[in-house]
Write a protein that holds these residues in place. Structure first.
Motif, short mmCIF file in Angstrom:
data_model
loop_
_atom_site.label_atom_id
_atom_site.label_comp_id
_atom_site.label_asym_id
_atom_site.label_seq_id
_atom_site.Cartn_x
_atom_site.Cartn_y
_atom_site.Cartn_z
N THR A 208 0.68 20.74 -13.03
CA THR A 208 -0.67 20.17 -13.01
C THR A 208 -0.77 18.96 -13.93
O THR A 208 -1.38 17.95 -13.59
N THR A 209 -0.15 19.05 -15.10
CA THR A 209 -0.14 17.93 -16.05
C THR A 209 0.53 16.71 -15.45
O THR A 209 0.04 15.58 -15.56
N LEU A 210 1.66 16.92 -14.79
CA LEU A 210 2.37 15.82 -14.14
C LEU A 210 1.53 15.22 -13.01
O LEU A 210 1.53 14.00 -12.81
N ALA A 211 0.82 16.06 -12.29
CA ALA A 211 -0.04 15.58 -11.20
C ALA A 211 -1.14 14.68 -11.73
O ALA A 211 -1.44 13.62 -11.17
N VAL A 212 -1.78 15.09 -12.84
CA VAL A 212 -2.85 14.29 -13.44
C VAL A 212 -2.29 12.96 -13.95
O VAL A 212 -2.89 11.90 -13.74
N LYS A 213 -1.13 13.01 -14.59
CA LYS A 213 -0.50 11.78 -15.10
C LYS A 213 -0.20 10.83 -13.95
O LYS A 213 -0.46 9.62 -14.03
N MET A 214 0.34 11.37 -12.87
CA MET A 214 0.68 10.54 -11.72
C MET A 214 -0.57 9.95 -11.08
O MET A 214 -0.59 8.78 -10.68
N ALA A 215 -1.64 10.73 -11.02
CA ALA A 215 -2.86 10.27 -10.37
C ALA A 215 -3.45 9.04 -11.07
O ALA A 215 -4.05 8.18 -10.42
N PHE A 216 -3.28 8.94 -12.38
CA PHE A 216 -3.86 7.83 -13.13
C PHE A 216 -2.84 6.73 -13.44
O PHE A 216 -3.14 5.80 -14.19
N THR A 217 -1.63 6.84 -12.88
CA THR A 217 -0.63 5.80 -13.06
C THR A 217 -0.93 4.65 -12.11
O THR A 217 -1.18 4.86 -10.91
N LYS A 218 -0.94 3.44 -12.64
CA LYS A 218 -1.21 2.25 -11.82
C LYS A 218 0.02 1.38 -11.74
O LYS A 218 0.80 1.27 -12.68
N MET B 174 0.82 -1.20 0.00
CA MET B 174 0.00 0.00 0.00
C MET B 174 0.85 1.26 0.00
O MET B 174 0.34 2.35 -0.28
N ALA B 175 2.14 1.12 0.30
CA ALA B 175 3.02 2.29 0.34
C ALA B 175 3.05 3.00 -1.00
O ALA B 175 3.17 4.23 -1.07
N TYR B 176 2.92 2.24 -2.09
CA TYR B 176 2.92 2.85 -3.43
C TYR B 176 1.77 3.84 -3.57
O TYR B 176 1.95 4.98 -4.01
N THR B 177 0.57 3.42 -3.17
CA THR B 177 -0.60 4.29 -3.28
C THR B 177 -0.46 5.52 -2.38
O THR B 177 -0.80 6.64 -2.79
N ILE B 178 0.05 5.31 -1.18
CA ILE B 178 0.24 6.42 -0.25
C ILE B 178 1.22 7.44 -0.81
O ILE B 178 0.96 8.65 -0.82
N LEU B 179 2.36 6.95 -1.32
CA LEU B 179 3.37 7.85 -1.87
C LEU B 179 2.87 8.55 -3.12
O LEU B 179 3.19 9.72 -3.37
N LYS B 180 2.08 7.83 -3.94
CA LYS B 180 1.52 8.45 -5.14
C LYS B 180 0.58 9.60 -4.76
O LYS B 180 0.63 10.68 -5.37
N THR B 181 -0.25 9.38 -3.75
CA THR B 181 -1.16 10.43 -3.30
C THR B 181 -0.41 11.64 -2.80
O THR B 181 -0.75 12.79 -3.11
N ILE B 182 0.64 11.40 -2.03
CA ILE B 182 1.47 12.50 -1.54
C ILE B 182 2.08 13.27 -2.71
O ILE B 182 2.12 14.50 -2.73
N GLY B 183 2.54 12.53 -3.72
CA GLY B 183 3.15 13.16 -4.89
C GLY B 183 2.17 14.04 -5.65
O GLY B 183 2.52 15.15 -6.07
N VAL B 184 0.94 13.56 -5.84
CA VAL B 184 -0.08 14.34 -6.55
C VAL B 184 -0.39 15.63 -5.79
O VAL B 184 -0.45 16.72 -6.37
N ILE B 185 -0.60 15.50 -4.48
CA ILE B 185 -0.90 16.67 -3.65
C ILE B 185 0.26 17.66 -3.69
O ILE B 185 0.06 18.88 -3.79
N TYR B 186 1.47 17.14 -3.63
CA TYR B 186 2.67 17.99 -3.64
C TYR B 186 2.79 18.76 -4.96
O TYR B 186 3.07 19.97 -4.96
N LEU B 187 2.53 18.09 -6.08
CA LEU B 187 2.60 18.76 -7.38
C LEU B 187 1.56 19.86 -7.49
O LEU B 187 1.84 20.96 -7.98
N LEU B 188 0.34 19.57 -7.05
CA LEU B 188 -0.71 20.58 -7.10
C LEU B 188 -0.40 21.76 -6.18
O LEU B 188 -0.71 22.91 -6.49
N TYR B 189 0.23 21.46 -5.05
CA TYR B 189 0.66 22.52 -4.14
C TYR B 189 1.69 23.43 -4.81
O TYR B 189 1.61 24.66 -4.74
N LEU B 190 2.67 22.82 -5.50
CA LEU B 190 3.68 23.61 -6.20
C LEU B 190 3.05 24.44 -7.32
O LEU B 190 3.46 25.58 -7.56
#
Length: 211
Positions: free
Chosen positions: A199-209, A71-87
């Motif tokens: 924002t583009t990178l955040a969207v790409k990351m959000a849908f990466t499985k 589950m660490a992958y999903t957690i880290l991915k979520t953190i990454g998306v939030i971080y990108l949108l914050y930036l």
């Protein structure tokens, strides 16, 4: 080994990290304007060594965590998306600082202090740690081989991108700072472009499985 198309996408993310305002960029630009290009280069070498510290820590940590806690992958991915949108928000919010909007009022330091300050600025920079922890898992796949080897590959890719960008910044800091001061429209263009890429990178990351 990580495929070249994945490395190119990671390089784009590393480029955005390198050009986004943060402790490393602010210190390097300020030091270059205040004390000259040589001081900026010495400070940059310290920053790069700070990246090596983060790479070693994250590489060993990810190897253990991703195998032990799926589950660490999903957690880290979520953190990454939030971080990108914050930036992205930080880039376009009112009164946000541009890349070269910095104070050139630092004292004159000797080479060893320049290197040490650059090193500590990066080692203690939370943006670098968050980038590695949230981005590496998106590009690491078991079928590509050793997780540790992939982490090192991504880390050195990021170092090459960061060093190239920051060296150019150090060598041209004074001229570019004057350009942006005289052309505020380009500051807005730079901020909006950066926000769009983030924002583009955040969207790409959000849908990466994970495979």
């Amino acid at each position: 080994m990580i495929p070249i198309n994945e490395l190119l996408l990671f390089s784009l993310a590393a480029l955005v990290l390198a050009i986004s305002p943060g402790p490393n960029m602010i210190y390097l630009v300020s030091r270059s304007i205040t004390q000259g290009k040589k001081a900026g280069v010495i400070s940059l070498l310290g920053v790069i060594c700070g990246f090596l510290f983060h790479i070693i820590m994250v590489s060993f940590g990810l190897t253990a965590v991703l195998f032990a806690v799926p589950m660490a992958y999903t957690i880290l991915k979520t953190i990454g998306v939030i971080y990108l949108l914050y930036l992205a928000f930080q880039a376009i919010k009112p009164n946000s600082n541009g890349i070269f909007e910095t104070q050139g009022n630092l004292s004159i330091d000797k080479p060893n202090k320049l290197f040490r300050t650059g090193l500590l600025t990066n080692v203690l920079n939370p943006k670098t740690a968050v980038f590695y922890l949230s981005f590496f898992p998106q590009f690491i796949k078991p079928e590509y081989g050793s997780i540790f080897t992939q982490s090192i590959q991504l880390g050195f890719t990021q170092i090459v991108v960061s060093f190239s960008v920051n060296l150019m910044v150090v060598l041209t800091a004074s001229k570019i700072s004057v350009f942006f001061s005289n052309n505020p429209v380009w500051v807005k263009v730079q901020k909006r472009f950066m926000a769009g890429v983030l924002t583009t990178l955040a969207v790409k990351m959000a849908f990466t499985k994970v495979n």
